[in-house]
Design a protein around this motif. Structure first.
Motif, PDB file in Angstrom:
ATOM      1  N   MET A   1      62.399 -87.784-110.848  1.00 36.22           N
ATOM      2  CA  MET A   1      62.116 -86.760-109.850  1.00 36.22           C
ATOM      3  C   MET A   1      61.689 -87.403-108.521  1.00 36.22           C
ATOM      4  SD  MET A   1      59.799 -83.403-110.433  1.00 36.22           S
ATOM      5  CE  MET A   1      60.627 -82.685-111.835  1.00 36.22           C
ATOM      6  N   THR A   2      60.992 -88.520-108.625  1.00 37.03           N
ATOM      7  CA  THR A   2      60.605 -89.205-107.388  1.00 37.03           C
ATOM      8  C   THR A   2      61.711 -90.166-106.975  1.00 37.03           C
ATOM      9  OG1 THR A   2      59.507 -90.850-108.736  1.00 37.03           O
ATOM     10  CG2 THR A   2      58.130 -89.134-107.809  1.00 37.03           C
ATOM     11  N   MET A  17      56.979 -81.279-105.106  1.00 36.56           N
ATOM     12  CA  MET A  17      55.676 -80.676-105.393  1.00 36.56           C
ATOM     13  C   MET A  17      55.851 -79.216-105.824  1.00 36.56           C
ATOM     14  SD  MET A  17      53.028 -82.474-105.245  1.00 36.56           S
ATOM     15  CE  MET A  17      52.941 -84.227-105.114  1.00 36.56           C
ATOM     16  N   THR A  20      57.250 -78.998-109.397  1.00 40.48           N
ATOM     17  CA  THR A  20      56.239 -79.240-110.420  1.00 40.48           C
ATOM     18  C   THR A  20      55.262 -78.078-110.496  1.00 40.48           C
ATOM     19  OG1 THR A  20      56.417 -81.563-109.854  1.00 40.48           O
ATOM     20  CG2 THR A  20      54.612 -80.942-111.279  1.00 40.48           C
ATOM     21  N   ALA A  21      54.809 -77.635-109.312  1.00 34.40           N
ATOM     22  CA  ALA A  21      53.813 -76.564-109.295  1.00 34.40           C
ATOM     23  C   ALA A  21      54.364 -75.302-109.946  1.00 34.40           C
ATOM     24  CB  ALA A  21      53.391 -76.274-107.849  1.00 34.40           C
ATOM     25  N   VAL A  24      54.635 -75.750-113.746  1.00 29.76           N
ATOM     26  CA  VAL A  24      53.318 -75.715-114.373  1.00 29.76           C
ATOM     27  C   VAL A  24      52.746 -74.291-114.325  1.00 29.76           C
ATOM     28  CG1 VAL A  24      50.951 -76.528-114.132  1.00 29.76           C
ATOM     29  CG2 VAL A  24      52.832 -78.148-114.005  1.00 29.76           C
ATOM     30  N   LEU A  27      54.230 -72.368-117.102  1.00 30.27           N
ATOM     31  CA  LEU A  27      53.553 -72.729-118.348  1.00 30.27           C
ATOM     32  C   LEU A  27      52.198 -72.021-118.436  1.00 30.27           C
ATOM     33  CD1 LEU A  27      53.384 -74.694-120.848  1.00 30.27           C
ATOM     34  CD2 LEU A  27      52.216 -76.275-119.320  1.00 30.27           C
ATOM     35  N   GLY A  28      51.493 -72.035-117.302  1.00 32.55           N
ATOM     36  CA  GLY A  28      50.165 -71.411-117.266  1.00 32.55           C
ATOM     37  C   GLY A  28      50.227 -69.930-117.549  1.00 32.55           C
ATOM     38  N   VAL A  31      50.788 -69.539-121.324  1.00 33.25           N
ATOM     39  CA  VAL A  31      49.595 -69.824-122.126  1.00 33.25           C
ATOM     40  C   VAL A  31      48.513 -68.771-121.881  1.00 33.25           C
ATOM     41  CG1 VAL A  31      47.761 -71.491-122.571  1.00 33.25           C
ATOM     42  CG2 VAL A  31      50.082 -72.292-122.193  1.00 33.25           C
ATOM     43  N   GLY A  32      48.369 -68.378-120.610  1.00 29.73           N
ATOM     44  CA  GLY A  32      47.347 -67.384-120.259  1.00 29.73           C
ATOM     45  C   GLY A  32      47.589 -66.059-120.961  1.00 29.73           C
ATOM     46  N   TYR A  34      49.426 -65.597-123.639  1.00 28.23           N
ATOM     47  CA  TYR A  34      49.275 -65.814-125.078  1.00 28.23           C
ATOM     48  C   TYR A  34      47.800 -65.801-125.470  1.00 28.23           C
ATOM     49  CZ  TYR A  34      49.423 -68.338-129.545  1.00 28.23           C
ATOM     50  OH  TYR A  34      49.257 -68.729-130.856  1.00 28.23           O
ATOM     51  N   SER A  35      46.960 -66.347-124.584  1.00 33.07           N
ATOM     52  CA  SER A  35      45.535 -66.397-124.910  1.00 33.07           C
ATOM     53  C   SER A  35      44.939 -64.987-124.971  1.00 33.07           C
ATOM     54  CB  SER A  35      44.771 -67.259-123.902  1.00 33.07           C
ATOM     55  OG  SER A  35      44.534 -66.539-122.717  1.00 33.07           O
ATOM     56  N   ALA A  38      46.032 -63.727-128.288  1.00 29.87           N
ATOM     57  CA  ALA A  38      45.364 -64.426-129.391  1.00 29.87           C
ATOM     58  C   ALA A  38      43.905 -64.017-129.518  1.00 29.87           C
ATOM     59  CB  ALA A  38      45.467 -65.936-129.184  1.00 29.87           C
ATOM     60  N   GLY A  59      35.480 -69.283-126.090  1.00 32.40           N
ATOM     61  CA  GLY A  59      35.224 -70.311-125.082  1.00 32.40           C
ATOM     62  C   GLY A  59      34.276 -71.385-125.580  1.00 32.40           C
ATOM     63  N   ASN A  87      44.165 -69.719-133.336  1.00 32.75           N
ATOM     64  CA  ASN A  87      44.327 -70.864-134.226  1.00 32.75           C
ATOM     65  C   ASN A  87      43.214 -71.894-134.105  1.00 32.75           C
ATOM     66  OD1 ASN A  87      45.245 -73.517-133.083  1.00 32.75           O
ATOM     67  ND2 ASN A  87      46.698 -72.175-132.050  1.00 32.75           N
TER      68      ASN A  87
END
Lengths: 283, 298
Positions: A1-2, A17, A20-21, A24, A27-28, A31-32, A34-35, A38, A59, A87
């Motif tokens: 990538m670079t 940048m 990637t941002a 990510v 992904l966030g 996951v957020g 899903y949390s 869950a 937490g 989990n």
């Protein structure tokens, strides 16, 4: 990538940048979301004694399993990936293995983070859930049969579950011994659910938030307030007066309608034999 | 490297198989040994270590806690018991001494899987795979910390393959093997060394103390390097080698100073010229190898 060397443009850098941002961030978001999903603990999964509120617990628990290891009865287990509990977190199913309420509470002592609150030192003060006699149709006590197993296995015997004696309208002459759970004493250990004799337990431990109602804060129970104050707090009720035939009176909250008859002046003699023989005197 | 040979085969010829694999074998012994210590309790009833990699208790006295998890927990707003804080401090100090990403190479079980994927990748001669930027892991690390702050829960722990697999091995796998398989296939076919060297936020976290850690690999004999490139081929983080191995002219010392070096020692194994060895960060003067060079070749 670079890109190698110095041929890296500002545009190229910004695009890298951003790429990637965004990846990510995606992904966030996954996951957020899903949390959130869950965090919905199934009602039958109970947390160990002293567990913080579910939101705080998720937490605070590092999912190390030290509580599970120190549980002498193998009550606690760690949720594996794919189970319907967040989990890695500890839980127990009362109908499988209930909490035996160890007086020294080894699971709490083992917790390194305080997800199980170390301030809880009296196991009777634990509130893992609240037992509810959830199916009155199948609980055999409601059919007038003697069972009382839940009452007898309860570790806080006679306090968390009491037996209320009621009239049995079916037979007309027997009693019903109805198990009643008291939230001020029930720890939610699940021994009652475990030992319920039915194929599917009629008494179940539920999370307190599902099991408990809450009286409106403005509610005052008049008779209790009156008792506490030692007298009526509002203008006293006027004495009831009833328009009744002569010789009758009414005892409110007591015997009810009363016929005042001097002894021996009624239609029946004091001697029941005379009543029985009435009209047959000549025979 | 000659055609038809694999990285390290030259070292095997000159040093022998054992010598050319000694750090690799020691690492496997360490990884499996630590796992065995955890398993000894549940399987054999010998309780030396209880818990798992997230937090453990050794011989009923030594608490250890993953500082990365402790940090996330602080961000959720939970005030920890002292046990977890002390445990996290002990781990952090240990890694400051031994090298931050020693965790990755010497403890983490995923490493065995990703090493296997990289090895197979090499053997199968797969050339084209996607490459993520190596800084992606720091973005993901930031994300996991942000998630802890925003959700108030250890959200990353719901999907973190490192802890899920370790916990699975000790407490029951469930579907954790799916994650393991996914990472293996991802590293093999999608992105070479994609997980451990580009994406994993646990490694990214441990690279931070790794910047300051004491124990390091050093290319002390860098003047002997014959440019076979074997070390670059086997290294999971090859970018860390260049400044030390090839940086003499730029005034760099021979010690690999990057926090992303995992201290796996594989470069030491595969070098037929014994260029590398374990050293400490302060043994990094630029003059020494040059002085040796004059001694060797007067």
């Amino acid at each position: 990538m670079t890109t190698k060397g110095t041929g890296r443009t500002r545009r190229g850098f910004l695009v890298d940048m951003a790429r990637t941002a965004c990846g990510v961030a995606l992904l966030g978001a996954g996951v957020g979301l899903y949390s959130r999903q869950a965090a919905s603990l199934p009602a039958e999964a109970l947390r160990p004694p002293g567990a913080l509120d579910e939101a705080d617990f998720l937490g605070a628990c590092v999912r190390c399993g030290l509580c599970v290891r120190d549980c002498p009865y193998d009550t606690l287990k760690l949720s594996a990936l794919g189970d319907n509990v967040a989990n890695g977190t500890p839980y127990f199913i009362a109908r499988d293995i209930p909490c035996e309420m160890c007086p020294d509470i080894p699971c709490i002592k083992a917790c390194p983070t305080g997800a199980l609150d170390h301030a809880l030192t009296d196991i009777d003060a634990a509130r893992m859930g609240l037992a509810v006699v959830i199916d009155q149709e199948s609980c055999i006590a409601f059919h007038g049969l003697r069972c009382e197993v839940c009452f007898n296995v309860c570790p806080v015997r006679g306090k968390a579950i009491t037996l209320d004696m009621l009239h049995n309208p079916r037979s007309g002459k027997h009693a019903l011994f109805i198990p009643v759970v008291h939230s001020d004493a029930c720890t939610g250990c699940g021994k009652c659910e475990k030992s319920c004799i039915l194929d599917e337990a009629a008494i179940k431990v539920l999370p307190a938030k599902l099991a408990k109602g809450l009286l409106g804060r403005h509610y005052r129970l008049g008779w209790k307030e009156k008792e506490a104050a030692g007298g009526s707090l509002v203008t006293p009720d006027e004495e009831h007066s009833y328009t009744l035939p002569e010789g009758m009176r009414y005892d409110y909250e007591g015997r009810g309608l009363i016929r005042d008859e001097p002894a021996g002046q009624g239609p029946y003699s004091d001697n029941p034999l005379e009543t029985l023989k009435r009209g047959r005197e000549g025979l | 490297m000659h055609p038809g040979m694999h990285p390290g085969s030259e070292a095997v010829t000159t040093k022998g198989w054992w010598k050319a694999h000694q750090w690799l074998l020691l690492r496997r012994v360490s990884q499996l040994g630590i796992l065995a210590l955890f398993l000894l309790g549940p399987l054999a009833g010998i309780w030396i270590v209880k818990g798992n990699i997230a937090s453990s208790l050794t011989l009923d006295v030594l608490p250890l806690t993953d500082p990365y998890l402790a940090l996330q927990m602080l961000l959720t707003g939970h005030g920890m018991e002292a046990t977890a804080l002390i445990g996290a401090a002990i781990v952090l100090v240990s890694y400051l001494l031994l090298g931050g990403r020693v965790y990755c190479a010497w403890v983490c079980p995923i490493n065995i899987v990703t090493d296997a994927a990289a090895w197979l990748h090499q053997r199968l001669g797969i050339k084209r795979t996607a490459q993520f930027a190596r800084h992606s892991r720091y973005w993901i690390l930031g994300l996991t910390l942000l998630l802890a702050l925003v959700t108030g829960t250890l959200a990353w722990e719901l999907v973190n393959p490192v802890t899920i697999v370790y916990r699975g091995l000790i407490f029951g796998m469930g579907l954790a093997w799916v994650l393991l398989l996914a990472i293996f296939l991802f590293d093999l076919f999608v992105s070479r060394r994609g997980w451990c060297s580009h994406l994993c936020p646990v490694g990214a976290f441990y690279s931070l103390p790794g910047h300051f850690s004491l124990l390091r690999v050093s290319a002390v004999e860098r003047n002997k390097c014959n440019d076979c490139m074997d070390c670059f081929t086997v290294c999971p983080e090859p970018q860390v080698i260049r400044p030390a191995l090839k940086g003499a002219s730029m005034g760099n010392g021979p010690v690999i100073m990057s926090g992303n070096c995992t201290n796996c020692g594989r470069c030491i194994d595969v070098c037929s010229k014994d260029v590398f060895r374990f050293d400490h960060r302060f043994d990094n003067s630029t003059s020494k190898p040059i002085a040796q060079k004059t001694e060797v070749m007067p």
